[in-house]
Design a protein around this motif. Structure first.
Motif, PDB file in Angstrom:
ATOM      1  N   LEU A   1       0.835  -1.197   0.000  1.00 26.28           N
ATOM      2  CA  LEU A   1       0.000   0.000   0.000  1.00 26.28           C
ATOM      3  C   LEU A   1       0.870   1.247   0.000  1.00 26.28           C
ATOM      4  N   ASN A   2       0.341   2.317  -0.510  1.00 30.31           N
ATOM      5  CA  ASN A   2       0.995   3.619  -0.438  1.00 30.31           C
ATOM      6  C   ASN A   2       0.377   4.469   0.667  1.00 30.31           C
ATOM      7  N   ARG A   3      -0.918   4.251   0.958  1.00 31.69           N
ATOM      8  CA  ARG A   3      -1.646   5.087   1.916  1.00 31.69           C
ATOM      9  C   ARG A   3      -2.553   4.213   2.764  1.00 31.69           C
ATOM     10  N   ILE A   4      -2.488   4.432   4.074  1.00 33.08           N
ATOM     11  CA  ILE A   4      -3.399   3.775   5.005  1.00 33.08           C
ATOM     12  C   ILE A   4      -4.177   4.880   5.715  1.00 33.08           C
ATOM     13  N   MET A   5      -5.498   4.744   5.714  1.00 37.19           N
ATOM     14  CA  MET A   5      -6.387   5.720   6.347  1.00 37.19           C
ATOM     15  C   MET A   5      -7.004   5.127   7.609  1.00 37.19           C
ATOM     16  N   ALA A   6      -7.370   6.023   8.510  1.00 40.39           N
ATOM     17  CA  ALA A   6      -8.153   5.634   9.680  1.00 40.39           C
ATOM     18  C   ALA A   6      -9.240   6.689   9.874  1.00 40.39           C
ATOM     19  N   MET A   7     -10.425   6.235  10.216  1.00 36.50           N
ATOM     20  CA  MET A   7     -11.542   7.145  10.495  1.00 36.50           C
ATOM     21  C   MET A   7     -12.024   6.844  11.907  1.00 36.50           C
TER      22      MET A   7
END
Length: 141
Positions: free
Chosen positions: A85-91
């Motif tokens: 992955l290049n980007r990991i998001m968290a909400m």
């Protein structure tokens, strides 16, 4: 979760494959495998754009013991090193102080707040959005 029905709905959500939003979840257990702490992993995985959303849940009796920090580090490593992955998001809901502290400890950057993003039961909930880029993780590690 407040009821068995909520738990059942949660399990159903992650047990039905949705090709638009693939999911990868693990049980979080003690090193000897005897104690179940909770679950964690990725959802909304998009391999074309090399991004995913991270999430997890710990049983309350295991909060504030470092379990979440260790699990998050392992999940992030898997995302960047195996899934590439290049980007990991968290909400994270703003009133979830522990999760916001955890995600900040994990070197995620807060990008903003999505107002009334989801409906939880009978109320609308804001979500803080965080991200961590592969290049940032490499510098940390």
């Amino acid at each position: 979760m407040q009821s068995m029905d909520e738990a059942y709905q949660f399990v159903q959500y992650f047990s039905v494959y949705n090709p638009e939003f693939p999911v990868l979840r693990w049980a979080i257990r003690s090193k000897d495998g005897r104690i179940f702490y909770g679950t964690g992993g990725f959802y909304k995985i998009n391999l074309q754009h090399r991004r995913a959303e991270i999430g997890g849940e710990l049983l309350k009796q295991h909060w504030s013991k470092g379990v979440a920090t260790e699990a998050m580090s392992g999940i992030v490593n898997y995302g960047f090193n195996v899934l590439r992955l290049n980007r990991i998001m968290a909400m994270v809901a703003p009133d979830n102080k522990a999760a916001n502290a955890l995600i900040n400890k994990g070197f995620f950057k807060r990008e903003g707040c999505l107002r009334q993003w989801e409906k939880w039961g009978d109320r609308w909930v804001d979500l803080n959005i965080y991200s961590l880029l592969q290049e940032e993780w490499r510098k940390i590690k």
